[in-house]
Write a protein that holds these residues in place. Structure first.
Motif, PDB file in Angstrom:
ATOM      1  N   SER A 159       0.820  -1.212   0.000  1.00 46.59           N
ATOM      2  CA  SER A 159       0.000   0.000   0.000  1.00 46.59           C
ATOM      3  C   SER A 159       0.852   1.259   0.000  1.00 46.59           C
ATOM      4  O   SER A 159       1.846   1.347   0.720  1.00 46.59           O
ATOM      5  N   LEU A 160       0.442   2.220  -0.807  1.00 47.21           N
ATOM      6  CA  LEU A 160       1.009   3.563  -0.726  1.00 47.21           C
ATOM      7  C   LEU A 160       0.026   4.399   0.058  1.00 47.21           C
ATOM      8  O   LEU A 160      -1.152   4.407  -0.258  1.00 47.21           O
ATOM      9  N   GLU A 161       0.490   5.077   1.073  1.00 46.83           N
ATOM     10  CA  GLU A 161      -0.402   5.941   1.843  1.00 46.83           C
ATOM     11  C   GLU A 161      -0.111   7.392   1.501  1.00 46.83           C
ATOM     12  O   GLU A 161       0.885   7.968   1.949  1.00 46.83           O
ATOM     13  N   ILE A 162      -0.969   7.957   0.688  1.00 49.88           N
ATOM     14  CA  ILE A 162      -0.763   9.292   0.129  1.00 49.88           C
ATOM     15  C   ILE A 162      -1.391  10.326   1.062  1.00 49.88           C
ATOM     16  O   ILE A 162      -2.607  10.361   1.223  1.00 49.88           O
ATOM     17  N   PRO A 163      -0.576  11.158   1.689  1.00 49.71           N
ATOM     18  CA  PRO A 163      -1.120  12.126   2.654  1.00 49.71           C
ATOM     19  C   PRO A 163      -1.785  13.323   1.948  1.00 49.71           C
ATOM     20  O   PRO A 163      -1.551  13.540   0.754  1.00 49.71           O
ATOM     21  N   PRO A 164      -2.571  14.096   2.710  1.00 50.98           N
ATOM     22  CA  PRO A 164      -3.264  15.245   2.111  1.00 50.98           C
ATOM     23  C   PRO A 164      -2.320  16.229   1.428  1.00 50.98           C
ATOM     24  O   PRO A 164      -2.726  16.905   0.484  1.00 50.98           O
ATOM     25  N   LYS A 165      -1.080  16.306   1.875  1.00 51.93           N
ATOM     26  CA  LYS A 165      -0.153  17.235   1.252  1.00 51.93           C
ATOM     27  C   LYS A 165      -0.004  16.931  -0.248  1.00 51.93           C
ATOM     28  O   LYS A 165       0.236  17.835  -1.045  1.00 51.93           O
ATOM     29  N   ASN A 166      -0.130  15.661  -0.640  1.00 52.93           N
ATOM     30  CA  ASN A 166      -0.070  15.315  -2.058  1.00 52.93           C
ATOM     31  C   ASN A 166      -1.324  15.738  -2.796  1.00 52.93           C
ATOM     32  O   ASN A 166      -1.254  16.346  -3.858  1.00 52.93           O
ATOM     33  N   PHE A 167      -2.492  15.336  -2.245  1.00 54.74           N
ATOM     34  CA  PHE A 167      -3.695  15.509  -3.065  1.00 54.74           C
ATOM     35  C   PHE A 167      -4.407  16.843  -2.838  1.00 54.74           C
ATOM     36  O   PHE A 167      -5.353  17.145  -3.554  1.00 54.74           O
ATOM     37  N   MET A 168      -3.969  17.622  -1.851  1.00 54.97           N
ATOM     38  CA  MET A 168      -4.430  19.005  -1.785  1.00 54.97           C
ATOM     39  C   MET A 168      -3.321  19.816  -2.452  1.00 54.97           C
ATOM     40  O   MET A 168      -2.417  20.344  -1.794  1.00 54.97           O
ATOM     41  N   ARG A 169      -3.360  19.858  -3.765  1.00 54.84           N
ATOM     42  CA  ARG A 169      -2.246  20.396  -4.553  1.00 54.84           C
ATOM     43  C   ARG A 169      -2.171  21.922  -4.467  1.00 54.84           C
ATOM     44  O   ARG A 169      -3.166  22.610  -4.687  1.00 54.84           O
ATOM     45  N   VAL A 170      -0.992  22.431  -4.203  1.00 56.94           N
ATOM     46  CA  VAL A 170      -0.783  23.881  -4.212  1.00 56.94           C
ATOM     47  C   VAL A 170      -0.820  24.360  -5.659  1.00 56.94           C
ATOM     48  O   VAL A 170      -0.111  23.831  -6.510  1.00 56.94           O
ATOM     49  N   VAL A 171      -1.668  25.338  -5.955  1.00 57.14           N
ATOM     50  CA  VAL A 171      -1.658  25.900  -7.307  1.00 57.14           C
ATOM     51  C   VAL A 171      -1.202  27.356  -7.332  1.00 57.14           C
ATOM     52  O   VAL A 171      -0.708  27.831  -8.343  1.00 57.14           O
ATOM     53  N   THR A 172      -1.361  28.060  -6.238  1.00 55.04           N
ATOM     54  CA  THR A 172      -0.833  29.424  -6.146  1.00 55.04           C
ATOM     55  C   THR A 172      -0.290  29.611  -4.740  1.00 55.04           C
ATOM     56  O   THR A 172      -0.935  29.205  -3.771  1.00 55.04           O
ATOM     57  N   ALA A 173       0.873  30.196  -4.635  1.00 53.75           N
ATOM     58  CA  ALA A 173       1.414  30.523  -3.320  1.00 53.75           C
ATOM     59  C   ALA A 173       2.041  31.896  -3.440  1.00 53.75           C
ATOM     60  O   ALA A 173       3.099  32.062  -4.016  1.00 53.75           O
ATOM     61  N   ARG A 174       1.333  32.868  -2.954  1.00 51.35           N
ATOM     62  CA  ARG A 174       1.798  34.240  -3.129  1.00 51.35           C
ATOM     63  C   ARG A 174       1.750  34.944  -1.787  1.00 51.35           C
ATOM     64  O   ARG A 174       0.676  35.138  -1.238  1.00 51.35           O
ATOM     65  N   ASN A 175       2.910  35.275  -1.270  1.00 56.41           N
ATOM     66  CA  ASN A 175       2.961  35.982   0.010  1.00 56.41           C
ATOM     67  C   ASN A 175       3.223  37.453  -0.266  1.00 56.41           C
ATOM     68  O   ASN A 175       4.329  37.848  -0.583  1.00 56.41           O
ATOM     69  N   ASN A 176       2.212  38.241  -0.157  1.00 60.98           N
ATOM     70  CA  ASN A 176       2.355  39.663  -0.423  1.00 60.98           C
ATOM     71  C   ASN A 176       2.300  40.486   0.849  1.00 60.98           C
ATOM     72  O   ASN A 176       2.069  41.684   0.792  1.00 60.98           O
ATOM     73  N   SER A 177       2.491  39.846   1.979  1.00 63.89           N
ATOM     74  CA  SER A 177       2.378  40.565   3.244  1.00 63.89           C
ATOM     75  C   SER A 177       3.237  41.814   3.224  1.00 63.89           C
ATOM     76  O   SER A 177       4.421  41.750   2.907  1.00 63.89           O
ATOM     77  N   GLY A 178       2.636  42.907   3.525  1.00 62.01           N
ATOM     78  CA  GLY A 178       3.398  44.149   3.646  1.00 62.01           C
ATOM     79  C   GLY A 178       3.760  44.804   2.331  1.00 62.01           C
ATOM     80  O   GLY A 178       4.482  45.776   2.308  1.00 62.01           O
ATOM     81  N   GLU A 179       3.293  44.258   1.200  1.00 62.31           N
ATOM     82  CA  GLU A 179       3.644  44.861  -0.076  1.00 62.31           C
ATOM     83  C   GLU A 179       2.446  45.549  -0.700  1.00 62.31           C
ATOM     84  O   GLU A 179       1.523  44.898  -1.178  1.00 62.31           O
ATOM     85  N   GLY A 180       2.471  46.830  -0.685  1.00 61.07           N
ATOM     86  CA  GLY A 180       1.528  47.666  -1.418  1.00 61.07           C
ATOM     87  C   GLY A 180       0.057  47.269  -1.295  1.00 61.07           C
ATOM     88  O   GLY A 180      -0.699  47.456  -2.230  1.00 61.07           O
ATOM     89  N   GLY A 181      -0.309  46.701  -0.166  1.00 56.84           N
ATOM     90  CA  GLY A 181      -1.717  46.468   0.071  1.00 56.84           C
ATOM     91  C   GLY A 181      -2.336  45.281  -0.670  1.00 56.84           C
ATOM     92  O   GLY A 181      -3.500  44.973  -0.466  1.00 56.84           O
TER      93      GLY A 181
END
Ligand SMILES: *[C@@H]1O[C@H](CO)[C@@H](O)[C@H](O)[C@H]1NC(C)=O
Ligand SMILES: *[C@@H]1O[C@H](CO)[C@@H](O)[C@H](O)[C@H]1NC(C)=O
Ligand SMILES: *[C@@H]1O[C@H](CO)[C@@H](O)[C@H](O)[C@H]1NC(C)=O
Ligand SMILES: *[C@@H]1O[C@H](CO)[C@@H](O)[C@H](O)[C@H]1NC(C)=O
Ligand SMILES: *[C@@H]1O[C@H](CO)[C@@H](O)[C@H](O)[C@H]1NC(C)=O
Ligand SMILES: *[C@@H]1O[C@H](CO)[C@@H](O)[C@H](O)[C@H]1NC(C)=O
Ligand SMILES: *[C@@H]1O[C@H](CO)[C@@H](O)[C@H](O)[C@H]1NC(C)=O
Ligand SMILES: *[C@@H]1O[C@H](CO)[C@@H](O)[C@H](O)[C@H]1NC(C)=O
Ligand SMILES: *[C@@H]1O[C@H](CO)[C@@H](O)[C@H](O)[C@H]1NC(C)=O
Length: 491
Positions: free
Chosen positions: A337-359
């Protein structure tokens, strides 16, 4: 002098760091993993997707709307054009082109010799190249029966050319790691070629699944389940595997037949894990219920319609894992058995950290790495991240090993049942006519969903942790065209 040696020192540090960096595969969110390739003399540098769902090395020969990177065969002194027309149809997209041959080398694979091999030079395509994709072609790694074809001609595969040049069998291994940080959606991995004669990887744990038919990488997927709590032993890089017995009631004959009704393939060129409709519903219902139980507010559009869900900060998932059971090579009543954790199947599609940048707001978007797909089962790269997957082409098995990077995927087993899984799940049906299979659509690139940043710009109330389902009209179009193609194939 001091300055020079100091800068020399820094250069050394930089060199050491870069040589420690063992990644040679890169990809943007939702796109598969691409490898750098040198084609022709003088070498032209391009990027090709590493695709176990097709066989042909196919590269663009013309500028597209968003990219003028392509192979100029006239600039290569070693290019030979056969003038024969070849074509391929994928589950998403088609192309036609010419069969040429030229020299091919991969800068990140110094031990693999440069070889002359067949190349399909794409002259026209439909829904094949993606907007903003960082790649210009595909490196197909499957078997010849599913190569691109033309009238009385099949495009030879690069792997076969390498084996011919070395006069021995070669395997390859994909180590796909997913994203490196929660604030950057670019994913990384490593592609490696392994010599079958000198394979001394010294692995004390072996989980191998047989390749049932040498066309695509067709394997026996026995069940896919959501498991909230199963007492099993953990395999990791340092611990030995403990054999577990008694837990044998997990293979349900009906769903196991359904999973393999047409075929089950391992396909690095596909993003998601694609399941037959009924099983997709079962698995996703359970995940959705688990999310509800733990008070996660996620809309049905996310679960059932492939839409993105966004939050103002990165998410940690308290969801169960998905277990994929694969037939073992050891015995036909054995599986692992392969046990695929949520980190695999909840796929990141955008990761944008704009904290503190121009609102502007920070935005972290996810898509479900599962989809429904008629009768087929496809283990896309969502099922491979966090593992090392060894494709032993000549011996006909695929090995699954824990990896030192990516999500923490566990491999457990082996488990025995009292009857033959081959007959229980009807895994040894006769192979359809090869000519038909050549013409059948090649599975690749499915569901590579383009994430148009513009579509995803949403205003989020920064203080409310709220779920926003982002409708992506584009991805709906893509699934429509897929459905159409699947229809065509089935007839
Ligand atoms: C290819 O050749 C053309 C003319 O034959 C030349 O203008 C162009 O710069 C060359 N491109 C590359 C990448 O060498
Ligand atoms: C690709 O980009 C072009 C221009 O940037 C745009 O006109 C076109 O609609 C895009 N196509 C897709 C499928 O997103
Ligand atoms: C993610 O990382 C890659 C490589 O480190 C970099 O080229 C890219 O710009 C980064 N993307 C974002 C959105 O920061
Ligand atoms: C592939 O399988 C054959 C036979 O089991 C074995 O001799 C060979 O070492 C394997 N190759 C790799 C890279 O493990
Ligand atoms: C799962 O198993 C652990 C340890 O065996 C136990 O503490 C926990 O309560 C179980 N969770 C559920 C939901 O059954
Ligand atoms: C794995 O098993 C072998 C033989 O049983 C033993 O010698 C070795 O110490 C074990 N390794 C670990 C990490 O437990
Ligand atoms: C791997 O197994 C060893 C020995 O059982 C254990 O000490 C270690 O914590 C495990 N590592 C992980 C990441 O589970
Ligand atoms: C985003 O950036 C801010 C400021 O640069 C930083 O404080 C915060 O930790 C970052 N968030 C994440 C999730 O990395
Ligand atoms: C599982 O089955 C294999 C082959 O039939 C046998 O060799 C092995 O001993 C069995 N293992 C257990 C734990 O029953």
């Amino acid at each position: 002098m001091f300055v020079t040696s100091l800068s020399y020192f820094f250069l050394l540090v930089v060199l050491t760091i870069t040589s420690c960096e063992e990644f040679n595969l890169y990809g943007e969110a939702g796109q598969a993993y691409a490898l750098e390739i040198d084609v022709g003399h003088p070498a032209q540098k391009l990027s090709v997707l590493v695709d176990t769902g097709s066989t042909t090395l196919a590269i663009a020969s013309y500028a597209r709307k968003d990219s003028n990177k392509y192979f100029r065969s006239k600039n290569s002194t070693t290019s030979y054009n056969s003038e024969r027309e070849v074509q391929a149809k994928y589950s998403q997209g088609t192309w036609i082109g010419h069969l040429i041959s030229d020299f091919v080398k991969f800068p990140s694979l110094p031990k693999v010799p440069e070889v002359r091999c067949d190349i399909a030079l794409i002259t026209k395509s439909h829904k094949f190249f993606m907007n903003g994709s960082g790649w210009q072609g595909l490196l197909g790694l499957a078997y010849l029966p599913v190569g691109a074809w033309g009238e009385n001609v099949v495009v030879g595969s690069w792997l076969d050319s390498v084996e011919k040049a070395l006069n021995k069998a070669m395997s390859f291994q994909l180590k796909l790691c997913g994203v490196k940080s929660s604030t950057n959606a670019t994913h990384y991995g490593n592609f490696e070629m392994l010599d079958d004669d000198t394979a001394s990887l010294n692995r004390n744990v072996e989980f191998r699944t047989p390749i049932l038919r040498k066309r695509w990488y067709e394997v026996g997927v026995l069940s896919i389940r959501v498991v909230t709590n199963r007492s099993t032993t953990v395999t990791n890089m340092t611990s030995n595997i403990t054999k577990v017995t008694g837990d044998t009631g997990d293979i349900d004959q009906e769903s196991c037949i359904k999973l393999n009704e047409e075929k089950s393939i391992v396909d690095s060129g596909t993003t998601n894990i694609r399941l037959p409709d009924v099983l997709f519903r079962e698995v996703v219902n359970e995940l959705r219920n688990a999310a509800q139980t733990s008070n996660m507010l996620i809309l049905d559009e996310f679960w059932y319609h492939g839409e993105a869900a966004c939050w103002p900060e990165p998410q940690e998932w308290s969801l169960p894992s998905i277990t994929i059971d694969l037939l073992s090579t050891e015995a036909d009543n054995q599986y692992f058995s392969l046990e695929i954790p949520p980190k695999n199947f909840m796929r990141v599609v955008t990761a944008r950290n704009n904290s503190g940048e121009g609102g502007s707001v920070s935005e972290f978007c996810y898509k479900l790495g599962l989809e429904a797909g008629g009768k087929e089962t496809v283990l896309g790269y969502t099922a491979m991240e966090g593992l090392q997957v060894l494709f032993n082409r000549s011996a006909g098995w695929i090995g699954w090993y824990p990896s030192d990077c990516g999500p923490n995927v566990r491999i457990t087993g082996p488990y025995n049942i009292s009857t033959s899984l081959l007959s229980l799940c009807q895994l040894t049906k006769p192979v359809p006519d090869v000519a038909v299979s050549i013409k059948a659509a090649q599975w690749t690139l499915c569901a590579i969903s383009i994430i148009a940043a513009a579509v995803l710009i949403y205003l989020l109330a920064p203080c409310i942790k709220m779920m926003v389902a982002t409708p992506l009209p584009m991805s709906q179009q893509i699934s429509l065209s897929q459905a159409a193609l699947v229809e065509q194939e089935a007839t």
